[in-house]
Scaffold this motif. Structure first.
Motif, PDB file in Angstrom:
ATOM      1  N   VAL A  89       4.507  -8.222  -2.045  1.00  0.00           N
ATOM      2  CA  VAL A  89       3.829  -8.251  -0.459  1.00  0.00           C
ATOM      3  C   VAL A  89       4.842  -7.723   0.479  1.00  0.00           C
ATOM      4  O   VAL A  89       4.334  -6.490   1.304  1.00  0.00           O
ATOM      5  CB  VAL A  89       3.384  -9.314   0.238  1.00  0.00           C
ATOM      6  CG1 VAL A  89       3.356  -9.679   1.669  1.00  0.00           C
ATOM      7  CG2 VAL A  89       2.451  -9.895  -0.376  1.00  0.00           C
ATOM      8  N   PHE A 111       1.207  -5.630   3.445  1.00  0.00           N
ATOM      9  CA  PHE A 111       0.203  -6.774   4.149  1.00  0.00           C
ATOM     10  C   PHE A 111      -1.029  -6.591   4.296  1.00  0.00           C
ATOM     11  O   PHE A 111      -1.628  -7.260   4.447  1.00  0.00           O
ATOM     12  CB  PHE A 111       0.643  -7.275   5.380  1.00  0.00           C
ATOM     13  CG  PHE A 111       1.957  -8.262   6.003  1.00  0.00           C
ATOM     14  CD1 PHE A 111       2.382  -9.674   5.133  1.00  0.00           C
ATOM     15  CD2 PHE A 111       2.918  -7.990   5.842  1.00  0.00           C
ATOM     16  CE1 PHE A 111       2.889 -10.218   5.867  1.00  0.00           C
ATOM     17  CE2 PHE A 111       4.439  -8.524   5.985  1.00  0.00           C
ATOM     18  CZ  PHE A 111       4.097  -9.711   5.554  1.00  0.00           C
ATOM     19  N   GLY A 151       0.842 -13.349   2.557  1.00  0.00           N
ATOM     20  CA  GLY A 151       1.153 -12.325   3.675  1.00  0.00           C
ATOM     21  C   GLY A 151      -0.132 -11.578   3.721  1.00  0.00           C
ATOM     22  O   GLY A 151       0.013 -10.986   2.732  1.00  0.00           O
ATOM     23  N   ALA A 152      -1.094 -12.402   5.225  1.00  0.00           N
ATOM     24  CA  ALA A 152      -2.418 -11.520   5.018  1.00  0.00           C
ATOM     25  C   ALA A 152      -2.586 -11.674   7.017  1.00  0.00           C
ATOM     26  O   ALA A 152      -2.125 -12.484   7.164  1.00  0.00           O
ATOM     27  CB  ALA A 152      -3.506 -11.733   4.249  1.00  0.00           C
ATOM     28  N   SER A 153      -3.675 -10.387   6.808  1.00  0.00           N
ATOM     29  CA  SER A 153      -4.551 -10.958   8.027  1.00  0.00           C
ATOM     30  C   SER A 153      -5.342 -11.085   8.039  1.00  0.00           C
ATOM     31  O   SER A 153      -6.596 -11.480   8.904  1.00  0.00           O
ATOM     32  CB  SER A 153      -3.928 -10.193   9.073  1.00  0.00           C
ATOM     33  OG  SER A 153      -4.358  -8.637   8.635  1.00  0.00           O
TER      34      SER A 153
END
Length: 259
Positions: free
Chosen positions: A116, A121, A202-204
């Protein structure tokens, strides 16, 4: 014809019966097991979450599916290419194989934060994570298949004047396809793990991100719903790849379960 139809029906019925039994046990534990709903929601609560939260689940599932498929394609291509390279060039195998083994010795959870950090991200870090997860099974399976080619076949090809390249293309690779197919099936089953682990770190978007968010809000029913979507997606993806491999390797025998 009737016998084949009955066999197919039984193969479909068995997992459905098993699934129904597991859901029944789950429902009994949720209802009469004195377990708080925030720890174990019932099947009815998860079903409601699947419907009411479909606006969140659908795009999250599509994101995870895209990451998984991209990682699967790149991982199969890279793993297959490396296996062929090591089979052709023995010194390459001596130099590269320890690094391949080392990459599997490091847990993916430890690599996820670094990926990440390096790739951001977005989708790239999740795709790389999926590639790392499936890279070794594909490389190992195809490499074993190439090394275990029947020596008599290769001797016959060389006797007929085949070059080393022709022996590889026309003898060793076709003989290794069953092993390669097994590696691809295994890779398909575990590819979503890499994508979801990357989303946890970690991401959206994605199912992993949705599960992480639901966990912090104690929305356990949404967590279970996302997990159910992930399980169904993985099974369907594996089934599709298995059907594709069966059609591509049509000459291989497939032993049906007729019990």
């Amino acid at each position: 014809m009737i016998g084949k139809a009955t066999a197919r029906g039984m193969r479909l019925l068995r997992p459905l019966v098993t699934l129904a039994g597991l859901v029944a046990v789950w429902g009994a534990l949720a209802r009469w097991g004195h377990v708080p709903p925030y720890m174990l929601p019932g099947p009815d609560a998860v079903a409601r979450a699947l419907w009411t939260q479909r606006a969140q689940l659908t795009p999250a599932a599509l994101t995870t599916l895209e990451e998984t498929v991209l990682g699967l394609v790149l991982g199969i291509g890279a793993g297959g290419a490396l296996a062929i390279g090591m089979a052709v060039c023995t010194p390459l195998r001596r130099w590269v194989m320890p690094m391949v083994l080392l990459s599997q010795a490091v847990p993916v959870f430890a690599l996820a934060p670094l990926l990440v950090l390096w790739f951001g991200f977005g989708m790239a870090s999740k795709v790389v994570m999926a590639v790392l997860v499936i890279f070794f099974p594909v490389t190992s399976a195809l490499g074993d298949g190439l090394r275990q080619t029947e020596p008599g076949w290769m001797d016959l090809a060389r006797t007929m004047g085949a070059t080393r390249w022709r022996v590889l293309v026309h003898v060793r690779l076709p003989a290794a396809l069953p092993s390669f197919a097994s590696g691809v099936r295994m890779a398909t089953a575990i590819a979503p793990i890499g994508a979801v682990v990357g989303e946890w770190v970690g991401a959206s978007s994605g199912l992993g991100f949705l599960m992480q968010t639901a966990n912090t809000r104690f929305q356990t029913d949404l967590m279970f719903a996302a997990l159910a979507v992930l399980a169904v997606m993985t099974v369907l993806l594996w089934w599709g790849v298995d059907r594709l491999l069966a059609r591509a390797l049509y000459w291989l025998p497939r032993h049906a379960d007729v019990d």
